[in-house]
Write a protein that holds these residues in place. Structure first.
Motif, short mmCIF file in Angstrom:
data_model
loop_
_atom_site.label_atom_id
_atom_site.label_comp_id
_atom_site.label_asym_id
_atom_site.label_seq_id
_atom_site.Cartn_x
_atom_site.Cartn_y
_atom_site.Cartn_z
N CYS A 154 1.01 -1.43 0.08
CA CYS A 154 -0.01 0.20 -0.08
C CYS A 154 1.09 1.23 0.03
O CYS A 154 2.12 1.08 0.08
CB CYS A 154 -1.06 -0.18 1.18
N CYS A 173 0.44 5.37 6.93
CA CYS A 173 0.80 4.52 7.73
C CYS A 173 1.75 4.96 8.82
O CYS A 173 1.60 4.81 10.12
CB CYS A 173 0.78 3.10 7.39
N VAL A 180 4.22 -3.25 7.75
CA VAL A 180 3.28 -2.61 8.61
C VAL A 180 2.97 -3.74 9.59
O VAL A 180 2.61 -4.81 9.50
CB VAL A 180 1.82 -2.67 7.69
N ILE A 193 -5.31 1.99 5.98
CA ILE A 193 -4.85 1.66 4.54
C ILE A 193 -5.71 2.18 3.63
O ILE A 193 -7.14 1.51 3.72
CB ILE A 193 -4.34 0.24 4.42
N TYR A 234 4.41 -1.07 3.54
CA TYR A 234 3.82 0.39 3.07
C TYR A 234 5.10 1.08 2.39
O TYR A 234 6.22 1.22 3.02
CB TYR A 234 3.45 0.93 4.40
#
Length: 363
Positions: A154, A173, A180, A193, A234
């Motif tokens: 993400c 994040c 993550v 997210i 992330y």
């Protein structure tokens, strides 16, 4: 027509996004990749002329007349248009114009299996959001290719307010690119997210357990399952835009009918989802248990939206769960349902953040 092996399927569900869908399609078409990808755009019987907007875009940018690169089907249920982009040979669109609204009918879109069943990855972006970098797919897919123990990636996302007509913030994040923490995904809700930033391995969304299928929020259980079955990475790079602040958006409707049966059923479906995950992944059972009381408490509507009668109705709906709260849960509920002006605001937005009480409460 030649058979093409796509590596990525971009999933774009859209309804009444005629003012926004072109931004989403531009974001797909600008992707520069070393692999072919197909964008499945499903218009769920829009009533705002969105299907015409999409059709015009296809006419202008895709090889609709080339039989080797296009396909057309029409049935009583849908119209399907498949075509290759004129200037981006790796970009294909598979557009489905539904003739009846499937969301209202709770129907499954079996037509999409053709495109999803053979790809390696699924990318997500709804019709009111969009991508802003040309290398989003390539960057994220490369990471997943080289890190087989990761199930999802993400990225940082800009927030655009239609109400204010400007960018108003970001969803992120962490302050740097990193793996993550799965506990953060569980605790911090689906907005931790942003959906328009996600690329995940296709097999994660296959053979869904009942508690996922019956949950009325689809992307949150996907994020959790990716964290349970592997790792999530992330990217602290802005590659997407999340649009909010218009009447039909999720963010624009989330507090409407704050104590309606539909709203309560949605919350309960998520509670049952947390319970299901807790049973299947017992190493996180305590986190899911605490998330249940957090989820019920955080969804208590604000005083200006809720009368005392409605508050009692809300609490009675979840009484069986509330009766089994831990001491931490009871303290949290007591403060969140308080009618003392400003107390809930101070507790939620100032005290819990400043003193990291949220981490203490839900660990």
């Amino acid at each position: 027509m030649e058979e093409i092996k796509f590596k990525v399927c971009v999933s774009c569900m859209t309804y009444n996004h005629s003012a926004f869908i072109e931004d989403a399609m531009n974001g797909f078409c600008k992707q520069r990749t070393n692999f072919p990808f197909v964008c499945t755009i499903v218009d769920d019987a829009s009533t705002d002329n969105e299907q015409e907007v999409i059709s015009n875009y296809l006419q202008k940018n895709f090889l609709l007349e080339d039989k080797n690169n296009s396909r057309f089907e029409e049935t009583n249920d849908y119209t399907l248009i498949f075509a290759r982009h004129k200037s981006n040979p790796n970009c294909f669109f598979s557009v489905l114009f539904l003739k009846e609204n499937h969301y209202q009918k709770k129907s499954k879109l079996l037509y999409l299996k053709e495109w999803r069943s053979n790809v390696k990855y699924i990318a997500l972006c709804e019709g009111d959001d969009y991508w802003i970098t040309t290398d989003k797919l390539q960057c994220q897919v490369d990471f997943l290719d080289y890190h087989p123990n990761y199930t999802m990636v993400c990225n940082r996302v800009k927030i655009y307010s239609e109400y204010h007509k400007k960018f108003i913030g970001e969803y992120y994040c962490y302050d740097q690119s990193q793996t993550v923490d799965p506990k953060d995904i569980i605790r911090r809700t689906g907005l931790f997210i942003s959906t328009c930033s996600i690329v995940h391995r296709r097999e994660i969304s296959e053979n869904k357990p009942d508690y996922w299928l019956q949950c009325k929020v689809g992307d949150y259980p996907l994020q959790i399952m990716c964290a349970m079955k592997g790792k999530v990475f992330y990217f602290d790079n802005i590659m997407s835009v999340y649009r909010r602040g218009y009447s039909t958006s999720w963010s624009g409707q989330r507090f409407r009918g704050a104590c309606s049966i539909q709203k309560l059923e949605t919350i309960m479906s998520q509670v049952l989802m947390f319970e299901g995950f807790g049973k299947d992944f017992p190493e996180f059972n305590e986190v899911f248990r605490d998330k249940i009381f957090d989820h019920i408490d955080r969804n208590i509507p604000s005083r200006r939206l809720l009368s005392k009668t409605d508050l009692n109705f809300y609490l009675n709906y979840f009484s069986d769960i509330i009766n089994n709260y831990s001491i931490r849960g009871k303290i949290d509920l007591l403060i969140r349902k308080s009618r003392i002006p400003g107390l809930r605001f101070f507790y939620r937005l100032i005290f819990m953040e400043k003193y990291s009480v949220r981490t203490l409460m839900y660990t």
